[in-house]
Design an enzyme around this catalytic site. Structure first.
Site, PDB file in Angstrom:
ATOM      1  N   LYS A   1       0.810  -1.216   0.000  1.00  0.00           N
ATOM      2  CA  LYS A   1       0.000   0.000   0.000  1.00  0.00           C
ATOM      3  C   LYS A   1       0.845   1.268   0.000  1.00  0.00           C
ATOM      4  CE  LYS A   1      -4.344  -1.916   1.534  1.00  0.00           C
ATOM      5  NZ  LYS A   1      -5.418  -1.937   2.544  1.00  0.00           N
TER       6      LYS A   1
ATOM      7  N   ARG B   1      -3.217 -10.000   5.568  1.00  0.00           N
ATOM      8  CA  ARG B   1      -3.717 -10.155   4.197  1.00  0.00           C
ATOM      9  C   ARG B   1      -2.622  -9.681   3.248  1.00  0.00           C
ATOM     10  NH1 ARG B   1      -6.489  -6.978   0.407  1.00  0.00           N
ATOM     11  NH2 ARG B   1      -8.058  -8.103  -0.835  1.00  0.00           N
TER      12      ARG B   1
END
Length: 272
Positions: A214, A248
């Site tokens: 991210k 995740r």
């Protein structure tokens, strides 16, 4: 629904949730697994690398992405979902649409991963309860607000999600919380959440951390999306040390190794 009823999230160690996006526009791997054969091959590879859960998504939920219709989302999932579930590893459906969740759970998915924490689709909580599956309730905001007390906002959001789950009859031991790294937060707020991650345990539910590749990592390392593996592992290892039950990740193998090393360290045993 027997499989869903039988599944319980293990608590012996953190678990790795492998990401399987069958979308053309996901921020990291959009289009790479949109063909059924490629998606199945990637699912098998993640299982071989140590994935404990496969998280399958048919719509990009990255901030700023264009929403798609239910029919389009299902058209991406339908060709591959049964085949992925048949591989035997627990499957999570990444959707905020109750009807997609219903269809996926009917096919055998055992977790609904809702990036709007049951608060987007009013039918979602009842759908999850009826299916008897686990639910990941993620914190989200329409947009970031730098002046916001992000931890207080997460607490309020989680309380609302947990109330919706309770009213619908979702069992407490099937609820999971996710603070939503990268969703409705500034870069600084993401790191505030990471630094205080252990405080989220006060809600009494398992925690999921999903920071794989991210922007918060790219901002620190000045690295493009494909070059954020080590930063992802650093964030996730920090979250696991602070109480995350699930991470995740796009890169399953390295994260599975992190879990094994963490398990060996915390148990003070020889990993060999």
């Amino acid at each position: 629904m027997a499989k869903a009823a039988a599944y319980r999230l293990p608590t012996d160690r953190p678990h790795v949730m492998g990401i399987l996006n069958v979308t053309p526009d996901s921020f990291s791997d959009g289009g790479r697994h949109a063909v059924a054969e490629t998606a199945i091959a990637h699912a098998k590879a993640m299982i071989a690398q140590g994935a404990d859960i496969l998280d399958v998504g048919g719509e990009s939920t990255r901030p700023g992405s264009d929403p798609v219709s239910l029919d389009v989302e299902w058209s991406r999932l339908d060709p591959i979902l049964d085949k992925v579930i048949a591989l035997g590893t627990p499957v999570s459906i990444d959707t905020y649409k109750a009807e997609i969740a219903r269809r996926a759970c009917a096919a055998g998915a055992v977790i609904v991963n809702d990036v709007w924490g049951l608060q987007k689709d009013p039918a979602m909580a009842d759908t999850v309860a009826e299916a008897g599956v686990h639910v990941v309730m993620m914190h989200n905001r329409p947009q970031a607000d730098a002046g916001l007390d992000i931890l207080a906002d997460i607490d309020r959001f989680f309380e609302t999600s947990m109330q919706l789950a309770e009213r619908a009859g979702i069992a407490k031991d099937k609820q999971i919380l996710d603070p939503g790294f990268g969703f409705g937060k500034t870069i600084d707020q993401n790191f505030i959440v990471l630094n205080r991650f252990e405080t989220l345990k006060k809600h009494g539910l398992p925690l999921l951390a999903g920071a794989s590749r991210k922007r918060m990592i790219g901002a620190v390392l000045q690295a493009e999306t494909a070059d954020r593996l080590y930063g992802s592992m650093a964030v996730h290892m920090t979250a696991m040390l602070k109480g995350a039950s699930i991470v995740r990740a796009h890169d399953v193998g390295p994260h599975a190794d992190c879990v094994r090393m963490l398990e060996a360290t915390l148990l003070e045993r020889n990993p060999t």
